[in-house]
Design a protein around this motif. Structure first.
Motif, PDB file in Angstrom:
ATOM      1  N   VAL A   9     -19.790  -3.562  -6.869  1.00 15.25           N
ATOM      2  CA  VAL A   9     -19.443  -1.982  -6.669  1.00 15.25           C
ATOM      3  C   VAL A   9     -18.477  -1.550  -7.894  1.00 15.25           C
ATOM      4  CG1 VAL A   9     -18.794  -0.075  -5.244  1.00 15.25           C
ATOM      5  CG2 VAL A   9     -20.051  -1.833  -4.157  1.00 15.25           C
ATOM      6  N   ALA A  10     -19.063  -0.562  -8.529  1.00 16.82           N
ATOM      7  CA  ALA A  10     -18.352  -0.087  -9.759  1.00 16.82           C
ATOM      8  C   ALA A  10     -17.934   1.309  -9.371  1.00 16.82           C
ATOM      9  CB  ALA A  10     -18.915  -0.384 -11.022  1.00 16.82           C
ATOM     10  N   ILE A  75     -12.688   7.959  -3.004  1.00 17.75           N
ATOM     11  CA  ILE A  75     -12.820   6.547  -2.866  1.00 17.75           C
ATOM     12  C   ILE A  75     -13.381   6.008  -1.500  1.00 17.75           C
ATOM     13  CG2 ILE A  75     -11.583   4.328  -3.026  1.00 17.75           C
ATOM     14  CD1 ILE A  75     -10.115   5.393  -5.367  1.00 17.75           C
ATOM     15  N   SER A  76     -12.777   6.967  -0.457  1.00 21.05           N
ATOM     16  CA  SER A  76     -13.442   6.794   0.857  1.00 21.05           C
ATOM     17  C   SER A  76     -14.847   6.941   0.887  1.00 21.05           C
ATOM     18  CB  SER A  76     -12.680   7.403   1.829  1.00 21.05           C
ATOM     19  OG  SER A  76     -11.360   7.031   1.754  1.00 21.05           O
ATOM     20  N   LYS A  77     -15.290   7.861   0.170  1.00 19.35           N
ATOM     21  CA  LYS A  77     -16.641   8.048   0.143  1.00 19.35           C
ATOM     22  C   LYS A  77     -17.470   6.749  -0.500  1.00 19.35           C
ATOM     23  CE  LYS A  77     -20.075  11.526  -1.567  1.00 19.35           C
ATOM     24  NZ  LYS A  77     -20.997  11.834  -0.297  1.00 19.35           N
ATOM     25  N   ILE A  78     -17.001   6.488  -1.318  1.00 17.34           N
ATOM     26  CA  ILE A  78     -17.568   5.369  -2.210  1.00 17.34           C
ATOM     27  C   ILE A  78     -17.627   4.132  -1.254  1.00 17.34           C
ATOM     28  CG2 ILE A  78     -17.390   3.505  -3.897  1.00 17.34           C
ATOM     29  CD1 ILE A  78     -15.988   6.018  -5.693  1.00 17.34           C
ATOM     30  N   GLU A  79     -16.581   3.800  -0.508  1.00 16.15           N
ATOM     31  CA  GLU A  79     -16.464   2.674   0.468  1.00 16.15           C
ATOM     32  C   GLU A  79     -17.499   2.792   1.545  1.00 16.15           C
ATOM     33  OE1 GLU A  79     -11.808   1.531  -0.233  1.00 16.15           O
ATOM     34  OE2 GLU A  79     -12.308   3.213   1.187  1.00 16.15           O
ATOM     35  N   SER A  80     -17.821   4.000   2.042  1.00 18.16           N
ATOM     36  CA  SER A  80     -18.633   4.365   3.048  1.00 18.16           C
ATOM     37  C   SER A  80     -20.003   4.337   2.727  1.00 18.16           C
ATOM     38  CB  SER A  80     -18.423   5.800   3.532  1.00 18.16           C
ATOM     39  OG  SER A  80     -19.430   6.089   4.732  1.00 18.16           O
ATOM     40  N   GLU A  81     -20.441   4.684   1.378  1.00 19.87           N
ATOM     41  CA  GLU A  81     -21.833   4.716   0.909  1.00 19.87           C
ATOM     42  C   GLU A  81     -22.228   3.461  -0.036  1.00 19.87           C
ATOM     43  OE1 GLU A  81     -23.251   8.364  -0.577  1.00 19.87           O
ATOM     44  OE2 GLU A  81     -22.170   9.488   0.598  1.00 19.87           O
ATOM     45  N   VAL A  85     -14.663  -0.958  -3.859  1.00 23.25           N
ATOM     46  CA  VAL A  85     -14.703  -1.089  -5.221  1.00 23.25           C
ATOM     47  C   VAL A  85     -14.263  -2.217  -6.037  1.00 23.25           C
ATOM     48  CG1 VAL A  85     -14.036   0.051  -7.592  1.00 23.25           C
ATOM     49  CG2 VAL A  85     -14.465   1.311  -5.603  1.00 23.25           C
ATOM     50  N   ASP A  86     -15.172  -3.174  -6.746  1.00 25.71           N
ATOM     51  CA  ASP A  86     -14.732  -4.281  -7.258  1.00 25.71           C
ATOM     52  C   ASP A  86     -14.464  -4.459  -8.907  1.00 25.71           C
ATOM     53  OD1 ASP A  86     -15.750  -5.928  -5.166  1.00 25.71           O
ATOM     54  OD2 ASP A  86     -17.641  -5.142  -5.448  1.00 25.71           O
ATOM     55  N   ILE A  87     -15.165  -3.101  -9.492  1.00 27.67           N
ATOM     56  CA  ILE A  87     -14.991  -3.101 -10.820  1.00 27.67           C
ATOM     57  C   ILE A  87     -14.788  -1.368 -10.837  1.00 27.67           C
ATOM     58  CG2 ILE A  87     -16.296  -2.653 -13.027  1.00 27.67           C
ATOM     59  CD1 ILE A  87     -18.151  -4.760 -11.765  1.00 27.67           C
ATOM     60  N   VAL A 126      -7.439   1.102  -5.339  1.00 23.19           N
ATOM     61  CA  VAL A 126      -8.703   0.141  -5.406  1.00 23.19           C
ATOM     62  C   VAL A 126      -8.036  -1.333  -5.286  1.00 23.19           C
ATOM     63  CG1 VAL A 126     -10.286   1.647  -6.074  1.00 23.19           C
ATOM     64  CG2 VAL A 126      -9.245   0.201  -7.720  1.00 23.19           C
ATOM     65  N   LEU A 127      -6.766  -1.507  -5.964  1.00 29.64           N
ATOM     66  CA  LEU A 127      -6.365  -2.938  -6.092  1.00 29.64           C
ATOM     67  C   LEU A 127      -5.972  -3.674  -4.757  1.00 29.64           C
ATOM     68  CD1 LEU A 127      -3.673  -2.703  -8.859  1.00 29.64           C
ATOM     69  CD2 LEU A 127      -5.498  -4.175  -8.794  1.00 29.64           C
ATOM     70  N   PRO A 128      -5.561  -3.048  -3.555  1.00 35.01           N
ATOM     71  CA  PRO A 128      -5.559  -3.823  -2.508  1.00 35.01           C
ATOM     72  C   PRO A 128      -6.755  -4.660  -1.863  1.00 35.01           C
ATOM     73  CG  PRO A 128      -4.008  -1.726  -2.227  1.00 35.01           C
ATOM     74  CD  PRO A 128      -4.998  -1.797  -3.608  1.00 35.01           C
ATOM     75  N   GLY A 129      -7.905  -4.025  -2.337  1.00 33.81           N
ATOM     76  CA  GLY A 129      -9.036  -4.703  -1.859  1.00 33.81           C
ATOM     77  C   GLY A 129      -9.332  -5.452  -2.716  1.00 33.81           C
ATOM     78  N   MET A 130      -9.351  -5.339  -3.977  1.00 33.35           N
ATOM     79  CA  MET A 130      -9.659  -6.343  -4.683  1.00 33.35           C
ATOM     80  C   MET A 130      -8.701  -7.700  -4.493  1.00 33.35           C
ATOM     81  SD  MET A 130      -9.914  -4.368  -8.559  1.00 33.35           S
ATOM     82  CE  MET A 130     -11.159  -3.165  -8.806  1.00 33.35           C
ATOM     83  N   LYS A 131      -7.674  -7.474  -4.495  1.00 34.57           N
ATOM     84  CA  LYS A 131      -6.525  -8.750  -4.433  1.00 34.57           C
ATOM     85  C   LYS A 131      -7.223  -9.516  -2.868  1.00 34.57           C
ATOM     86  CE  LYS A 131      -2.342  -6.885  -6.087  1.00 34.57           C
ATOM     87  NZ  LYS A 131      -1.016  -6.425  -5.890  1.00 34.57           N
ATOM     88  N   GLU A 132      -7.472  -8.771  -2.021  1.00 33.82           N
ATOM     89  CA  GLU A 132      -7.984  -9.514  -0.474  1.00 33.82           C
ATOM     90  C   GLU A 132      -9.306 -10.256  -0.928  1.00 33.82           C
ATOM     91  OE1 GLU A 132      -8.792  -6.250   2.282  1.00 33.82           O
ATOM     92  OE2 GLU A 132      -6.666  -5.918   2.512  1.00 33.82           O
ATOM     93  N   ARG A 133     -10.201  -9.714  -1.785  1.00 38.45           N
ATOM     94  CA  ARG A 133     -11.374 -10.238  -2.108  1.00 38.45           C
ATOM     95  C   ARG A 133     -11.233 -11.433  -3.182  1.00 38.45           C
ATOM     96  NH1 ARG A 133     -12.680  -5.198  -1.605  1.00 38.45           N
ATOM     97  NH2 ARG A 133     -12.882  -4.807  -3.911  1.00 38.45           N
ATOM     98  N   GLY A 134     -10.230 -11.432  -3.798  1.00 40.34           N
ATOM     99  CA  GLY A 134      -9.789 -12.324  -4.842  1.00 40.34           C
ATOM    100  C   GLY A 134     -10.769 -12.292  -6.121  1.00 40.34           C
ATOM    101  N   TRP A 135     -11.168 -10.836  -6.436  1.00 43.19           N
ATOM    102  CA  TRP A 135     -11.815 -10.526  -7.460  1.00 43.19           C
ATOM    103  C   TRP A 135     -11.642  -9.194  -7.981  1.00 43.19           C
ATOM    104  CZ3 TRP A 135     -15.701  -7.980  -9.946  1.00 43.19           C
ATOM    105  CH2 TRP A 135     -16.173  -8.581 -11.044  1.00 43.19           C
TER     106      TRP A 135
END
Length: 261
Positions: A9-10, A75-81, A85-87, A126-135
């Motif tokens: 997701v970008a 960003i909450s809307k992006i996460e829902s739909e 966010v990865d990129i 968006v960084l916390p989610g990226m850190k959790e996923r390691g990417w």
């Protein structure tokens, strides 16, 4: 070449046209689900529809980067739909042409919020989610003015340069988490922004737009303005698994225009 980012997701900012639209399109062609943010919702939706019509997955969001209180909602809307966010492609508009001296403090503050603080705040969201996923991939599009200041773009030269220091520092902080942070900067890419700047220069110097454009082309080693798709494809590569060892870099996509090393 498989970039290895299908299904990611970008979020691409300033994606209603120009360089932002090109980067969104290039990512979508790699199978990335793309959220297109722009102050002009109609323009963002038109680009999102074109992506969907070509089999991609895209949504459009109205996004005024000067309004930091919109960040969490969008960003909450992006996460829902689409998903987390990865990129993140940070791409802001620039202020009007101006000198660096004699500008009102309020203009500096407004421009800082739109061009710098928005980028930092969205990235932090968006960084916390990226850190959790390691990417994760943080790509920040700035201007060749951060390398060689552009005459009559004083606010842009000064403010965008701060993002270079921020991105380099961020790269060192999050590299261990599988996240890269890079700056990309355009030379003379054939976008409406470049057409506007050529027109403004022609008016200031009482010359034709054609003469100004020809002079610019003559200074580019490859002998032409860049295609927005070329810029978009470079961003898509930096977002890919193939670019996992590129971080903390400032990469010029300029046809050799910038004379400095």
């Amino acid at each position: 070449m498989d970039f290895g980012i299908k299904g990611k997701v970008a979020l691409v900012l300033g994606a209603g046209g120009g360089l932002g639209g090109a980067m969104a399109n290039s990512l979508a062609k790699e199978g990335v689900k793309v959220a297109l943010g722009d102050i002009n919702l109609d323009a963002a939706e038109a680009n999102a529809k074109a992506i969907r019509d070509n089999g991609g997955d895209a949504i459009a969001l109205e996004w005024d980067l000067s309004k930091l209180d919109q960040i969490d909602t969008n960003i909450s809307k992006i996460e829902s739909e689409l998903g987390s966010v990865d990129i993140l492609v940070n791409n802001t508009g620039g202020p009007k042409p101006s000198t660096v001296s004699g500008q009102a403090p309020d203009l500096w503050r407004e421009s800082f919020d739109m061009m710098v603080m928005s980028v930092i705040a969205i990235t932090d969201r968006v960084l916390p989610g990226m850190k959790e996923r390691g990417w994760g991939r943080i790509i920040t599009s700035t201007s060749s003015g951060v390398v060689a200041p552009i005459p009559n773009l004083g606010l842009s030269n000064a403010l965008r340069l701060s993002l270079v220091g921020w991105s380099k520092t961020l790269a060192r902080e999050v590299g261990k988490d599988g996240i890269t942070s890079n700056i990309i900067l355009p030379g003379r890419i054939a976008t409406p922004r470049i057409s506007f700047l050529d027109e403004q220069k022609a008016k200031r110097e009482n010359r034709s737009v054609e003469e100004v454009s020809a002079e610019s082309v003559a200074a580019i080693p490859v002998g032409r303005y860049g295609d927005p798709k070329e810029y978009g494809d470079a961003a898509a590569f930096l977002a890919s698994d193939k670019a996992s060892y590129i971080t903390g870099s400032t990469i010029r996509i300029d046809g050799g225009l910038i004379a400095s090393v």
